[in-house]
Design a protein around this motif. Structure first.
Motif, PDB file in Angstrom:
ATOM      1  N   SER A   1      58.088  52.804-115.828  1.00  0.00           N
ATOM      2  CA  SER A   1      57.495  52.408-114.915  1.00  0.00           C
ATOM      3  C   SER A   1      58.533  51.038-114.798  1.00  0.00           C
ATOM      4  CB  SER A   1      56.667  51.572-115.455  1.00  0.00           C
ATOM      5  OG  SER A   1      55.918  50.546-114.695  1.00  0.00           O
TER       6      SER A   1
ATOM      7  N   ARG B   1      62.814  54.268-121.704  1.00  0.00           N
ATOM      8  CA  ARG B   1      62.489  55.411-121.757  1.00  0.00           C
ATOM      9  C   ARG B   1      62.688  56.925-121.598  1.00  0.00           C
ATOM     10  NH1 ARG B   1      55.535  53.569-120.204  1.00  0.00           N
ATOM     11  NH2 ARG B   1      55.186  52.437-122.841  1.00  0.00           N
TER      12      ARG B   1
ATOM     13  N   ARG C   1      55.414  59.584-122.073  1.00  0.00           N
ATOM     14  CA  ARG C   1      55.498  58.994-121.865  1.00  0.00           C
ATOM     15  C   ARG C   1      56.155  58.322-120.265  1.00  0.00           C
ATOM     16  NH1 ARG C   1      56.107  54.594-126.725  1.00  0.00           N
ATOM     17  NH2 ARG C   1      53.599  53.738-125.528  1.00  0.00           N
ATOM     18  N   PRO C   2      55.329  58.023-119.315  1.00  0.00           N
ATOM     19  CA  PRO C   2      55.567  57.727-118.540  1.00  0.00           C
ATOM     20  C   PRO C   2      56.885  55.814-118.091  1.00  0.00           C
ATOM     21  CG  PRO C   2      53.643  56.456-118.406  1.00  0.00           C
ATOM     22  CD  PRO C   2      53.339  57.257-119.772  1.00  0.00           C
TER      23      PRO C   2
END
Length: 538
Positions: free
Chosen positions: A436, A404, A433-434
């Motif tokens: 991770s 991302r 959008r995070p």
């Protein structure tokens, strides 16, 4: 070098010893402000300087003095060490890799031309480099002369010996009480020089590189089996068999594979697939690219370095010799890549050279679908009868960790050619959008879904009807996605409307469809002659 006749006291000794030592240490441990040429202090100790100082103290203790010749040698070596240190950290900061004397020296002028440097600027730069080297020698000579005079005094020798022994122990036994004592030291320069010496010896010694590298394909067969079709070799970043074998990932990609299969059918194309063993895992994509494009085993990075400095034939030059225009479409390249000249592409298109005008999506800037749209517009849109056939090598980016921000799929391919390729809202949603690093599987699956989506849409729509598309993973994703002790296998899909070509590949071990489920018995470099054999026959 005779010592001063009168002991100046500990304060005077520290001044005459400490300042020269600190200056030499600063030069030998310098860093760069990434990604620029600007120098920063390293704030660590040079192990090699500590070792050289102890050796000089022992020499003076035994011989009574340090001769002028010894000081000149030490000063010359110090200037060489400092220059090598700067070249190493600068190459890492600016080019994102280690220095390579063969590649960088061979293509230095081309790299300078990339920066639009005029001839007088290059000449002035060469003079400045020589002046800096002369200045480094002068500084080093003054420092070593001062150190030699102070080391001749006997009173501080026990303290020097104890400090030296402690530092040597810290370097030799880094893990003491759970503390990594080696962190106080900067990376030594000697291994860099040794590695470059080995590389140059391998290149300049007749038969050395030929004996070390594995044998490659002959590249002596025709391309009659392609019938003049364009060839798109798509290296899908981090596309490993974990996407097939892991139940969670396989389920998450089931709909995307079905949609891709339907798009291929709509475009009058079929697909055959298999697995091959990548020479790398979790990273080092260039090793996989080199293995397939040369047919040489590149599991050892040293062999990769020798290969790219050799004159071995490549798949690229093979296609070029048969009338193809060859294109390296690499939007992930954001810095000069002089060693890439080994492959022999007609065009090297990097992030700045593909013509993308839209919004930047994260570090990689150019979304894969937009890259494909630009590639089609510039190289594949013209009728095949009006141009030479193309061989295009295109490494994708979306499935590169951390997966991302992921751009949205855009139905209007022409919009991707413009500055408004993505709206501010689309960019904002992607960036919101995070990321991770601990739970990376969902984002990884989404990135492959995105890749399958735009690829299927392209092959069902604007792609040339006879286009041969080879989709291959470069390596498995990192262990947070693929898991511990995962296979090094990657999927290979060959997509074409030529049923005879696909039948030849099936006879060589490929299976119909998008799901190669059997374990690999073929290395990536062994795939090259297999493809050549299929391309040769009709």
């Amino acid at each position: 070098m005779r010592p001063a006749t009168r002991w100046p006291g500990w304060r005077g000794w520290l001044l005459r010893f400490g300042l020269p030592f600190v200056l030499l240490n600063a030069l030998l441990t310098l860093e760069n402000l990434r990604p620029t040429w600007w120098i920063l202090p390293g704030l660590r100790l040079s192990f090699e300087l500590c070792l050289a100082t102890l050796a000089l103290a022992l020499w003076i203790r035994v011989r009574g003095t340090a001769g002028a010749g010894l000081l000149r040698v030490l000063s010359l070596l110090t200037a060489l060490w400092v220059a090598t240190r700067f070249a190493e950290v600068a190459a890492s900061a600016v080019f994102g890799r280690q220095i390579n004397l063969y590649w960088d020296g061979r293509h230095l002028f081309e790299v300078l031309k990339m920066g639009n440097a005029a001839g007088w600027q290059i000449a002035l730069g060469a003079i400045a480099v020589l002046a800096v080297l002369a200045g480094l020698y002068a500084i080093a000579h003054r420092c070593w002369s001062s150190l030699a005079r102070t080391l001749a005094w006997r009173r501080p020798l026990p303290a020097i010996g104890l400090a030296g022994a402690a530092l040597l122990a810290a370097f030799a036994l880094p893990e003491v009480g759970g503390i990594d004592a080696r962190r106080i030291f900067s990376t030594p320069v000697a291994p860099v020089i040794a590695a470059q010496a080995r590389l140059l010896a391998g290149l300049w010694t007749p038969g050395r590189s030929a004996a070390r590298l594995t044998a490659g394909p002959a590249f002596d067969v025709p391309l009659d089996g392609l019938g003049g079709a364009d060839v798109l070799l798509l290296f899908v970043e981090s596309y490993g068999v974990t996407a097939l074998d892991d139940p969670r990932q396989a389920a998450g990609l089931a709909a995307a594979r079905q949609r891709l299969a339907q798009a291929l059918d709509e475009g009058g194309r079929q697909v055959v697939s298999m697995r091959v063993r990548s020479p790398t895992y979790g990273g080092g994509s260039w090793l996989a690219h080199a293995a397939l494009l040369s047919g040489i085993d590149t599991r050892d990075p040293g062999d990769y370095a020798l290969l790219l400095a050799s004159e071995r034939p490549t798949l690229v030059r093979y296609f070029k010799d048969h009338g193809y225009r060859t294109v390296n479409w690499a939007p992930g390249l954001q810095k000069p890549w002089p060693e890439g000249r080994f492959y022999g592409f007609d065009r090297y298109a990097d992030a700045d050279g593909i013509g993308y005008r839209g919004a930047a999506f994260g570090h990689w800037r150019v979304p894969d679908q937009a890259s494909m749209a630009l590639l089609h517009d510039q190289e594949l849109a013209a009728p095949p009868a009006s141009r030479p056939p193309r061989l295009v090598v295109f490494p994708t980016l979306a499935s590169h960790a951390p997966f991302r921000p992921l751009p949205p799929y855009v139905a209007d391919w022409q919009r991707l050619l413009r500055a408004d390729a993505y709206t501010p809202a689309e960019l904002g949603a992607a960036l919101a959008r995070p990321v991770s690093w601990l739970e990376a599987v969902p984002a990884y699956v989404e990135s492959l879904d995105y890749t399958f989506h735009w690829l299927g849409d392209y092959l069902a729509g604007p792609a040339p009807p006879k286009l041969l598309t080879i989709v291959i993973g470069d390596h498995q994703p990192w262990a947070a996605v693929s898991g511990a002790n995962a296979s090094w296998d990657v999927p290979v899909h060959v997509i074409s409307s030529d049923v005879r070509l696909l039948a030849r590949l099936q006879a060589a071990g490929f299976s119909p469809g998008l799901l190669p489920m059997q374990a690999s018995t073929l290395s990536m470099q062994a795939l090259t002659p297999l493809l050549l054999s299929a391309f040769a026959a009709r």
